[in-house]
Enzyme design. Structure first.
Site, mmCIF file in Angstrom:
data_model
loop_
_atom_site.group_PDB
_atom_site.id
_atom_site.type_symbol
_atom_site.label_atom_id
_atom_site.label_comp_id
_atom_site.label_asym_id
_atom_site.label_seq_id
_atom_site.Cartn_x
_atom_site.Cartn_y
_atom_site.Cartn_z
ATOM 1 N N THR A 1 0.839 -1.203 0.000
ATOM 2 C CA THR A 1 0.000 0.000 0.000
ATOM 3 C C THR A 1 0.874 1.254 0.000
ATOM 4 O OG1 THR A 1 -1.623 -1.255 1.273
ATOM 5 C CG2 THR A 1 -2.011 1.097 1.052
ATOM 6 N N GLY B 1 0.982 0.960 5.914
ATOM 7 C CA GLY B 1 -0.109 0.035 5.676
ATOM 8 C C GLY B 1 -0.365 -0.852 6.878
ATOM 9 N N GLU C 1 8.972 0.324 11.602
ATOM 10 C CA GLU C 1 7.673 0.954 11.388
ATOM 11 C C GLU C 1 7.084 1.452 12.710
ATOM 12 O OE1 GLU C 1 6.208 -1.553 7.451
ATOM 13 O OE2 GLU C 1 5.904 -2.395 9.452
#
Length: 212
Positions: free
Chosen positions: A31, A81, A102
């Site tokens: 994404t 995402g 992340e």
């Protein structure tokens, strides 16, 4: 609309949140692959940090300025995402083996936005839950985190082994605490609701905006 169309719509909506001069955290995955060109098309003056070499290379090729995250304390915006999104806002990430970075970027951001297609919405969090673990004592760590097994993928961006917790997820908060307490687990892929500022979900030809 296809899943890829939904990803694109969510990604383009997230790109509109960026403003000139921002420090932006770039996530990893399929994404985010739609988010990067959408962000580059904005033509803004941005300073970006990437959560993987894959993202860094793709961003640079698009003309985005990427720099190390070593000396930066806060980000204005981070976009990433998700593998699973539960109704209560719990998120699972780590399918791309970059969930530790992340999570660092998400925690450092004033605004962390999760982008996804509608197929990532689940009724309840379920296994697998990604883990990054140290090579040292890996088998012992897996035994303490059981049931868990190594995933046959490349190491994380920082050299950690990637594994998956495969047991029940009756209480994501309790499981997150349990996995975080296992020596040798660098980070798990459960992201708590309080970490997320907003969800942008592609649903058909529209983007659904959610807050927890």
């Amino acid at each position: 609309m296809s899943v890829e169309d939904e990803k694109r719509l969510a990604a383009e909506a997230a790109a509109e949140l960026a403003e000139d001069g921002m420090l932006v955290g770039l996530g990893t995955g399929s994404t985010v692959a739609w988010f990067l060109p959408a962000l580059a098309r904005r033509g803004l003056r941005l300073r970006c940090v990437a959560t993987s070499l894959q993202t860094e290379n793709a961003a640079r090729e698009l003309g985005l300025a990427v720099e190390p995250f070593d000396e930066i304390e806060r980000l204005d915006l981070a976009v990433d995402g998700a593998d699973q999104i539960a109704p209560d806002g719990w998120v699972v990430k780590g399918g791309g083996a970059a969930h530790t970075r992340e999570k660092v970027a998400a925690a450092a951001a004033e605004r962390f936005v999760v982008i996804a297609s509608s197929d990532k919405l689940v009724e309840a969090i379920a296994p697998p839950i990604p883990l990054e673990i140290l090579l040292y004592g890996a088998r012992a760590t897996l035994a303490l985190a059981a049931p868990a097994e190594l995933r046959e993928v490349a190491p994380s961006p920082d050299g950690g082994l990637i594994a998956d917790y495969l047991g029940p997820v009756d209480d994501p908060c309790a499981l997150a605490e349990r996995l975080a307490a296992v020596p040798g687990v660098v980070e798990h892929g459960l992201f708590p609701p309080e970490l997320v500022s907003e969800f942008l979900i592609g649903r058909g030809d529209e983007v659904e905006r959610r807050t927890v």
